[in-house]
Design an enzyme around this catalytic site. Structure first.
Site, PDB file in Angstrom:
ATOM      1  N   CYS A 135      48.510   6.839  12.495  1.00  0.00           N
ATOM      2  CA  CYS A 135      49.856   6.127  12.061  1.00  0.00           C
ATOM      3  C   CYS A 135      49.785   4.855  11.485  1.00  0.00           C
ATOM      4  CB  CYS A 135      51.027   6.166  13.439  1.00  0.00           C
ATOM      5  SG  CYS A 135      52.626   5.503  12.934  1.00  0.00           S
ATOM      6  N   CYS A 138      52.391   2.185  12.549  1.00  0.00           N
ATOM      7  CA  CYS A 138      52.447   1.627  13.706  1.00  0.00           C
ATOM      8  C   CYS A 138      51.133   0.742  14.200  1.00  0.00           C
ATOM      9  CB  CYS A 138      52.106   2.748  14.987  1.00  0.00           C
ATOM     10  SG  CYS A 138      53.205   4.335  14.732  1.00  0.00           S
ATOM     11  N   ASP A 139      50.264   1.030  13.336  1.00  0.00           N
ATOM     12  CA  ASP A 139      48.873   0.230  13.644  1.00  0.00           C
ATOM     13  C   ASP A 139      48.496  -0.721  12.611  1.00  0.00           C
ATOM     14  OD1 ASP A 139      49.137   1.037  16.255  1.00  0.00           O
ATOM     15  OD2 ASP A 139      47.871   3.112  15.379  1.00  0.00           O
TER      16      ASP A 139
END
Ligand code: NAP
Length: 306
Positions: A135, A138-139
């Site tokens: 992701c 997200c990261d």
């Protein structure tokens, strides 16, 4: 007489716990069945910086533990087991659990989520959260001025690679064929971005590192040879699978198995059955959007019951 539930929630990610919190606070005494991986996808991430309400980064597993405790505190019964079968054909829905017991419920909220596909290589699990992610939203932020790679050739891979160019110094797009499946407009954007480097006809054959991922071994299919690429991060974007096998044939789904809900609603093709989170969403896939849908599902179930 059997103990008939008002609301039963299947799945324990942000959508499930939020549905539980809202339906418990509406005095509906919900039961939540947590499934095999209590807490869902967030339990395999580390730092979370985009869930509103926290000034400093929080840990994914911690966030899910808090959601679980909050759901229990307001009156949710949590069953740490999994569902083997459902029968949704009557107005009273039947849910068959692993321990042989059967729940009967007037409404059901499905929040079983989706799982990112992984390559199935050795060490893949070990490096998740240590340089390996599924992701970029997200990261990606953690890879400022770093060298990263995205694996895949679809829309997700293209979008993730473009997103990562905002942070990373170089983004390798590694695809197993010589043609992307992604839409033309995304392909053009990739080609016009100087940070993107394509590696065609190539598969990842090994993840290498100690604590953190340091490099990957690549197998170049056309040349039948291997090479090593040093990297700070690798993002796998080879698709997701919604966890909907249990419901096949009973609820309407799209061709990829995502549950179809009515516009601006979480209501499925069956009255009294709602779907929230990644199990019905292949576009946003965020903890906060899943939580929002869990809230919607609980409010819709409450309205249905009254
Ligand atoms: P996808 O379209 O199924 O693409 C998966 C990609 O991963 C393909 O290029 C595939 O290669 C590759 N792949 C699959 N298994 C692999 C393996 N074991 N090793 C290496 N490569 C592998 O998945 P997606 O990109 O996640 O998209 C899913 C759906 O959501 C699609 O319908 C997509 O259009 C949609 N979506 C839309 C948007 C948007 O509209 N903005 C954004 C994201 C996703 P091959 O090409 O060789 O099969």
């Amino acid at each position: 007489m059997a103990n008939i539930k008002e609301v039963t929630i299947i799945g324990s990610g942000p959508a499930g716990y939020t549905a539980a919190i809202y339906s418990a606070r509406a005095n509906l005494n919900p039961t939540l069945i947590s499934g095999l991986q209590p807490g869902g996808q967030l339990t395999i991430t580390t730092d979370v910086e985009n869930y509103p309400g926290y000034e400093n980064p929080i840990q994914g597993p911690w966030l899910m533990e808090q959601m679980q405790k909050q759901a229990q505190l307001v009156g949710t019964e949590i069953l740490n087991t999994q569902v083997n079968k459902v029968e949704f054909n009557d107005s009273l829905k039947k849910i068959f659990l692993d321990d042989g017991s059967i729940i009967e419920s007037k409404t059901v909220i499905i929040s079983t989520g989706a799982q990112a596909r992984w390559l199935g290589l050795e060490n893949e699990e070990k490096f998740q959260g240590h340089g390996l992610s599924a992701c970029a939203t997200c990261d990606g932020f953690f890879f400022k001025d770093r060298k990263v790679a995205v694996i895949g050739g679809g829309n997700s891979a293209a979008e993730e690679a473009l997103f990562l160019t905002k942070f990373a110094s170089e983004v390798f797009l590694i695809h197993r064929r010589d043609q992307l499946r992604a839409e033309k407009i995304l392909q053009d954007r990739l080609k016009n971005n100087s940070k993107i480097k394509f590696i065609w006809n190539t598969e990842v054959s090994k993840f290498i590192g100690d604590q953190d991922l340091k490099s990957i071994e690549l197998y170049h299919k056309d040349k039948n040879e291997n090479s090593n690429l040093d990297l700070d991060g690798v993002f796998i974007a080879i698709g997701h699978d919604p966890a909907t096998n249990l419901f096949k044939g009973q609820i309407d789904m799209d061709s990829e198995g995502y549950i179809i809900t009515k516009p601006d609603s979480t209501e499925t093709s069956l009255k009294g059955v709602y779907a929230a989170g990644d199990v019905k969403d292949k576009i946003y896939r965020q903890a906060i959007t899943a939580a929002g849908m869990g809230c919607m599902a609980a409010l819709e179930a409450e309205k249905f019951l009254s």
